[in-house]
Design a protein around this motif. Sequence first.
Motif, PDB file in Angstrom:
ATOM      1  N   ASN A  54       0.840  -1.210   0.000  1.00 17.14           N
ATOM      2  CA  ASN A  54       0.000   0.000   0.000  1.00 17.14           C
ATOM      3  C   ASN A  54       0.873   1.258   0.000  1.00 17.14           C
ATOM      4  OD1 ASN A  54       0.933   0.037   2.606  1.00 17.14           O
ATOM      5  ND2 ASN A  54      -1.071   0.129   3.580  1.00 17.14           N
ATOM      6  N   LEU A  56       3.249   2.256   1.889  1.00 17.98           N
ATOM      7  CA  LEU A  56       3.809   2.887   3.085  1.00 17.98           C
ATOM      8  C   LEU A  56       5.323   2.900   2.927  1.00 17.98           C
ATOM      9  CD1 LEU A  56       1.745   1.577   6.153  1.00 17.98           C
ATOM     10  CD2 LEU A  56       1.658   3.823   5.080  1.00 17.98           C
ATOM     11  N   ARG A  82      -5.440   3.399  -1.473  1.00 18.59           N
ATOM     12  CA  ARG A  82      -5.294   2.817  -0.137  1.00 18.59           C
ATOM     13  C   ARG A  82      -6.629   2.370   0.463  1.00 18.59           C
ATOM     14  NH1 ARG A  82      -0.611   6.930   1.782  1.00 18.59           N
ATOM     15  NH2 ARG A  82       1.150   5.574   1.251  1.00 18.59           N
ATOM     16  N   PHE A  89      -2.215  -3.851  11.748  1.00 20.98           N
ATOM     17  CA  PHE A  89      -0.848  -3.774  12.275  1.00 20.98           C
ATOM     18  C   PHE A  89      -0.692  -4.618  13.540  1.00 20.98           C
ATOM     19  CE2 PHE A  89      -1.970   0.097  10.085  1.00 20.98           C
ATOM     20  CZ  PHE A  89      -0.855   0.426   9.336  1.00 20.98           C
ATOM     21  N   ASN A  93      -2.615   0.143  16.502  1.00 19.36           N
ATOM     22  CA  ASN A  93      -2.619   1.545  16.067  1.00 19.36           C
ATOM     23  C   ASN A  93      -4.005   2.154  15.987  1.00 19.36           C
ATOM     24  OD1 ASN A  93       0.097   1.176  15.823  1.00 19.36           O
ATOM     25  ND2 ASN A  93       0.126   1.070  13.601  1.00 19.36           N
ATOM     26  N   TYR A  95      -6.742   4.912  17.080  1.00 11.05           N
ATOM     27  CA  TYR A  95      -6.584   6.299  17.499  1.00 11.05           C
ATOM     28  C   TYR A  95      -7.087   6.413  18.943  1.00 11.05           C
ATOM     29  CZ  TYR A  95      -6.932   6.408  12.401  1.00 11.05           C
ATOM     30  OH  TYR A  95      -6.794   6.139  11.078  1.00 11.05           O
ATOM     31  N   HIS A  97      -7.691   8.798  20.945  1.00 11.63           N
ATOM     32  CA  HIS A  97      -8.589   9.889  21.346  1.00 11.63           C
ATOM     33  C   HIS A  97      -9.989   9.707  20.777  1.00 11.63           C
ATOM     34  CE1 HIS A  97      -7.075  10.855  17.411  1.00 11.63           C
ATOM     35  NE2 HIS A  97      -7.906  11.859  17.276  1.00 11.63           N
ATOM     36  N   VAL A 111     -12.507  10.787   4.067  1.00 13.74           N
ATOM     37  CA  VAL A 111     -11.946  10.438   2.767  1.00 13.74           C
ATOM     38  C   VAL A 111     -13.072  10.102   1.787  1.00 13.74           C
ATOM     39  CG1 VAL A 111     -10.296   9.003   1.530  1.00 13.74           C
ATOM     40  CG2 VAL A 111      -9.911   9.524   3.943  1.00 13.74           C
ATOM     41  N   ARG A 155     -12.122  -1.292  11.253  1.00  9.94           N
ATOM     42  CA  ARG A 155     -11.760   0.002  10.661  1.00  9.94           C
ATOM     43  C   ARG A 155     -11.310  -0.170   9.212  1.00  9.94           C
ATOM     44  NH1 ARG A 155      -7.039   3.306  13.617  1.00  9.94           N
ATOM     45  NH2 ARG A 155      -5.807   1.502  12.976  1.00  9.94           N
ATOM     46  N   LEU A 159     -14.121   0.155   4.928  1.00  8.44           N
ATOM     47  CA  LEU A 159     -13.892   0.871   3.676  1.00  8.44           C
ATOM     48  C   LEU A 159     -14.132  -0.026   2.467  1.00  8.44           C
ATOM     49  CD1 LEU A 159     -10.679   2.816   4.759  1.00  8.44           C
ATOM     50  CD2 LEU A 159     -13.014   3.687   4.611  1.00  8.44           C
TER      51      LEU A 159
ATOM     52  N   LYS B 122       4.655   6.690  15.345  1.00  9.07           N
ATOM     53  CA  LYS B 122       4.658   6.600  13.889  1.00  9.07           C
ATOM     54  C   LYS B 122       3.480   5.747  13.406  1.00  9.07           C
ATOM     55  CE  LYS B 122       8.187   5.330  10.539  1.00  9.07           C
ATOM     56  NZ  LYS B 122       8.352   3.860  10.514  1.00  9.07           N
ATOM     57  N   GLY B 123       3.125   4.748  14.203  1.00 16.56           N
ATOM     58  CA  GLY B 123       2.013   3.866  13.850  1.00 16.56           C
ATOM     59  C   GLY B 123       0.701   4.612  13.662  1.00 16.56           C
ATOM     60  N   GLN B 124       0.540   5.742  14.344  1.00 16.56           N
ATOM     61  CA  GLN B 124      -0.675   6.538  14.177  1.00 16.56           C
ATOM     62  C   GLN B 124      -0.736   7.135  12.772  1.00 16.56           C
ATOM     63  OE1 GLN B 124      -3.298   7.155  16.527  1.00 16.56           O
ATOM     64  NE2 GLN B 124      -2.349   5.333  17.370  1.00 16.56           N
ATOM     65  N   GLU B 126       0.799   5.888  10.192  1.00 23.18           N
ATOM     66  CA  GLU B 126       0.667   4.807   9.210  1.00 23.18           C
ATOM     67  C   GLU B 126      -0.758   4.282   9.148  1.00 23.18           C
ATOM     68  OE1 GLU B 126       3.696   1.992  10.228  1.00 23.18           O
ATOM     69  OE2 GLU B 126       5.242   3.212   9.241  1.00 23.18           O
ATOM     70  N   ALA B 127      -1.386   4.138  10.331  1.00 21.38           N
ATOM     71  CA  ALA B 127      -2.764   3.647  10.345  1.00 21.38           C
ATOM     72  C   ALA B 127      -3.654   4.611   9.568  1.00 21.38           C
ATOM     73  CB  ALA B 127      -3.256   3.500  11.777  1.00 21.38           C
ATOM     74  N   ALA B 128      -3.501   5.903   9.827  1.00 24.13           N
ATOM     75  CA  ALA B 128      -4.364   6.884   9.173  1.00 24.13           C
ATOM     76  C   ALA B 128      -4.101   6.933   7.664  1.00 24.13           C
ATOM     77  CB  ALA B 128      -4.155   8.261   9.790  1.00 24.13           C
ATOM     78  N   ARG B 129      -2.810   6.957   7.296  1.00 20.25           N
ATOM     79  CA  ARG B 129      -2.486   7.009   5.864  1.00 20.25           C
ATOM     80  C   ARG B 129      -2.968   5.743   5.161  1.00 20.25           C
ATOM     81  NH1 ARG B 129       0.848  10.916   3.971  1.00 20.25           N
ATOM     82  NH2 ARG B 129      -0.485  10.531   2.177  1.00 20.25           N
ATOM     83  N   SER B 130      -2.915   4.590   5.873  1.00 23.20           N
ATOM     84  CA  SER B 130      -3.313   3.333   5.229  1.00 23.20           C
ATOM     85  C   SER B 130      -4.811   3.288   4.954  1.00 23.20           C
ATOM     86  CB  SER B 130      -2.895   2.126   6.079  1.00 23.20           C
ATOM     87  OG  SER B 130      -3.809   1.936   7.146  1.00 23.20           O
ATOM     88  N   THR B 131      -5.594   4.153   5.613  1.00 25.80           N
ATOM     89  CA  THR B 131      -7.024   4.185   5.304  1.00 25.80           C
ATOM     90  C   THR B 131      -7.342   5.274   4.281  1.00 25.80           C
ATOM     91  OG1 THR B 131      -7.489   5.688   7.134  1.00 25.80           O
ATOM     92  CG2 THR B 131      -7.732   3.338   7.572  1.00 25.80           C
ATOM     93  N   LEU B 133      -6.369   8.599   4.417  1.00 25.62           N
ATOM     94  CA  LEU B 133      -6.312   9.995   4.842  1.00 25.62           C
ATOM     95  C   LEU B 133      -5.039  10.645   4.292  1.00 25.62           C
ATOM     96  CD1 LEU B 133      -8.483   9.080   7.040  1.00 25.62           C
ATOM     97  CD2 LEU B 133      -7.503  10.835   8.480  1.00 25.62           C
ATOM     98  N   TYR B 141      -6.731  15.380  12.105  1.00 26.41           N
ATOM     99  CA  TYR B 141      -7.732  14.532  12.762  1.00 26.41           C
ATOM    100  C   TYR B 141      -7.117  13.506  13.706  1.00 26.41           C
ATOM    101  CZ  TYR B 141     -11.034  16.324   9.308  1.00 26.41           C
ATOM    102  OH  TYR B 141     -11.814  17.130   8.551  1.00 26.41           O
ATOM    103  N   VAL B 142      -5.866  13.146  13.471  1.00 29.02           N
ATOM    104  CA  VAL B 142      -5.278  12.054  14.254  1.00 29.02           C
ATOM    105  C   VAL B 142      -4.121  12.522  15.134  1.00 29.02           C
ATOM    106  CG1 VAL B 142      -4.076   9.823  14.099  1.00 29.02           C
ATOM    107  CG2 VAL B 142      -6.001  10.309  12.574  1.00 29.02           C
ATOM    108  N   GLN B 146      -3.959  14.298  19.544  1.00 26.97           N
ATOM    109  CA  GLN B 146      -3.173  13.553  20.534  1.00 26.97           C
ATOM    110  C   GLN B 146      -2.017  14.392  21.051  1.00 26.97           C
ATOM    111  OE1 GLN B 146      -2.183   9.440  19.428  1.00 26.97           O
ATOM    112  NE2 GLN B 146      -3.546   9.682  17.695  1.00 26.97           N
TER     113      GLN B 146
END
Lengths: 247, 224
Positions: A54, A56, A82, A89, A93, A95, A97, A111, A155, A159, B122-124, B126-131, B133, B141-142, B146
């Motif tokens: 993907n 990364l 993506r 993971f 990971n 979020y 908050h 998105v 999550r 999608l 960093k995982g935050q 990566e998780a967001a970019r992998s969806t 964003l 947003y992420v 925090q």
Amino acid sequence: MITDRPTLELRGLHKSFGADPILRGIDLSVARGEMVFVLGPSGSGKSTMLRCCNRLEEPDSGEIFVEGKPITGTGVDLNGMRQRIGMVFQSFNLYPHLTALGNVTLAMRRVQKKPRAEAETRALDALDRVGLKAKADSYPAQLSGGQQQRVAIARAMALEPSVMLFDEPTSALDPELVGDVLAVMREVRAEGMAMLVVSHEMKFAREAADRVVFVDGGVIVEQGTPEEVFERPREARTRAFLGRISE
Amino acid sequence: MSSFSDTFLNMDVLARYAPSILKGVGVTILLSVLIVLTGVVVGTLLACLRSFRVRLLSFFIVVFADIFRALPPLVLILLAFFGLPNIGVVLTSFTVLYLVLALVLAAFAEEIVWAGITATPKGQWEAARSTGLGYTQTLGYVVLPQALRMVIPPLTNRAIAITKMTALGMVIGVPDILGQATTAQSFSANASPLTLAAVAYVVIFLPLVVLSRWLETRFSRGAA
Ligand SMILES: Nc1ncnc2c1ncn2[C@@H]1O[C@H](COP(=O)(O)OP(=O)(O)OP(=O)(O)O)[C@@H](O)[C@H]1O
Ligand SMILES: [Mg+2]
């Protein structure tokens, strides 16, 4: 046309970090509804391979296709791409908050630009499928590791991707929590996803994998059905590895 | 004993100057609110800009932050108030005090928020970019929510330290609490207005100090 192509296809993938070649020509394909397990020693490039899928990590050369469309090279809509490739993971990971529901709706709302109500309906549906609808309003810190990982799967699934990548999804879990996550992964596969899984869960691989791929030194050493790879490995390196981990 | 109370708690003097010091309280509160809002918002924006890692931009942000953190605020205040008119920029003492302290707070806030951004795992990202964003969306947003939560205690402490510096406005004639009190003190030749000023500062800032203590325990627990 598209239907006879694999859902995920890697061709001649190369990747180096500095002077270290990590991937040295990976060719691999995963069909719709197929669960492919990747095994290999630590540092053999399993995560790197998954992360190239993907982008990364940016591959140095080689091509990757999802549903027959190239996702490598320039001019690819990275964020659009993506969403068709979910990733789970080792460290979840989530979020911290946001609630479980907030975690699942974020990308749908920001998105995919779905209205709030629709995103929440779909998110609740996804949480239901991982057995956690009742935890929609909980924050990650209030969930067990296994529950967090299932929310992370929801999550990605919400999608509606066609490929799911799992990087050691159960390695950070207490043994008694692993089963729930594996059960959810079976469900995912039942939905017809193409799944590429890096994992040390050998028992699960034997039972559930369609194909097992052994990677070492940045190349695929051997692949086949779980039976072939586990019972009658052809390559000495595979035998040595299996011998080491079964100790 | 009576000479002590005549000097520090002279009722006639207190009664005469209480209204002007009360006006000073209004000025100090207004300045503090403006400085905190501007400083925190500008500092956060600068930290966000810096996270894009555009070399030249980051360089200027770091230079700004380092200079404004290194110089004593009083030097900046005098420089701006007495220097700027020479190049045709005439600002009121209120404006000079506001701008200087807001920029000083922005410099500190930038460093504090930046530390929060880089401390977010960093995982935050990566998780967001992998969806799917984008970079800015992930930041907004992420990561930033925090990061800000993480840095609320140091940010609050710094904001209190800098709003207290509004008292420096006295030297350029800002009619804040201390400004009013020193004027009253020189007219009355009596220290009682300063006593009243001290009381006013305690009334304004003590609750903030208590609040910051509460935030500190609350958010350090949340982060663990
Ligand atoms: N961002 C990076 N920069 C430099 N080197 C890296 C980077 N990421 C991974 N590596 C190196 O690449 C090699 C392969 O790493 P990778 O994480 O893909 O291995 P792995 O097969 O997933 O191992 P493990 O089973 O321990 O997770 C390792 O030697 C690692 O140190
Ligand atoms: Mg790995």
